[in-house]
Enzyme design. Sequence first.
Site: not given
Length: 332
Positions: A73, A75-77, A79
């Site tokens: 997503a 706001q992917s942590n 990533a």
Amino acid sequence: MHLARFPRVHLAHLPTPLERMDRLSEALDGPEIWIKRDDCTGLSTGGNKTRKLEFLMAEAQVEGADLVMTQGATQSNHARQTAAFAARLGMDCHILLEDRTGYKDENYNHNGNVLLDVLHGATYETRNAGLDMNAEMESVAENFRKQGKRVYTIPGGGSNTTGALGYANCALELVGQANDRGLVIDHIVHATGSTGTQAGLVTGLKALNANIPVMGISVRAAKEAQEENVFKLASATADVLGCPGVVSAQDIAANSDYVGEGYGLPTEAGIDAIRMFAKFEGLLLDPVYSSKGAAGLIDLIRKGHYKKGERVVFLHTGGSVSLFGYLNALSA
Ligand SMILES: *Cc1c(COP(=O)(O)O)cnc(C)c1O
């Protein structure tokens, strides 16, 4: 299980602390609440993906990759932590970010994790919601391969059997800490999404015969679907670890009562949990995952599901960077 048999890049800050939350325990007047600080794993502010990436990125190195790809997503942590890990190993990183919320907000789209992705030198492209994101990623990876890049792709959340080994390792570590202190753990609670955390943790606990039930608080899928997905990955992870069949369906418990309107959409109970952890314990949760996990923990304590005299460990999976992507939901 003998994790040294698997390639691994040792860069997480381990063991993460296991701490008692005295003020929160007192405020809720229920069980003794402990926190396993996997928000302190030490890669670009930490979080649960670091443990998975120790094994995934080692596999990337073994395969001779020069470009790592993943997806998540906006706001992917995961990533962000992948971007940081790639930077540390001198690999390129390219990310696909899925717009699951439709937020046009500047902070959501460019602050928080997205800001850090770029700081770590990753490139990214965006996709509208609802696509098969792993398939999207594979097709982009094919284009890179045609240009001569050696690409290693990591599924969303780093949740495959390789990534799950990181949480089998967490099970070993946590049980070791409990044994050293004479601490009997009655329950473990944490946020569950792409399933690798719960699958690895439960598999590790079962392989150790620790007899500690784990409750996954879902941030997206309905209970039955989540339990089925966790079970599938746990079973496959048990095969890889050399203990096939060690996990049975009854070992997997998920609760989807705290998802709210959907993935990535903050809930009132989650925001309350963020404020409680911040004010009582000086700890930061995040709006997408750990706050919903904590909302579940708090509500289940209030309902008497976890009782006085018991000891519950909340596994803090990290994510506080995304607070800055959700300023709108938090400023009041
Ligand atoms: C990814 C993530 C989770 C969920 O872990 P899964 O292994 O995907 O189930 C929980 N909390 C945070 C902060 C995360 O980034």
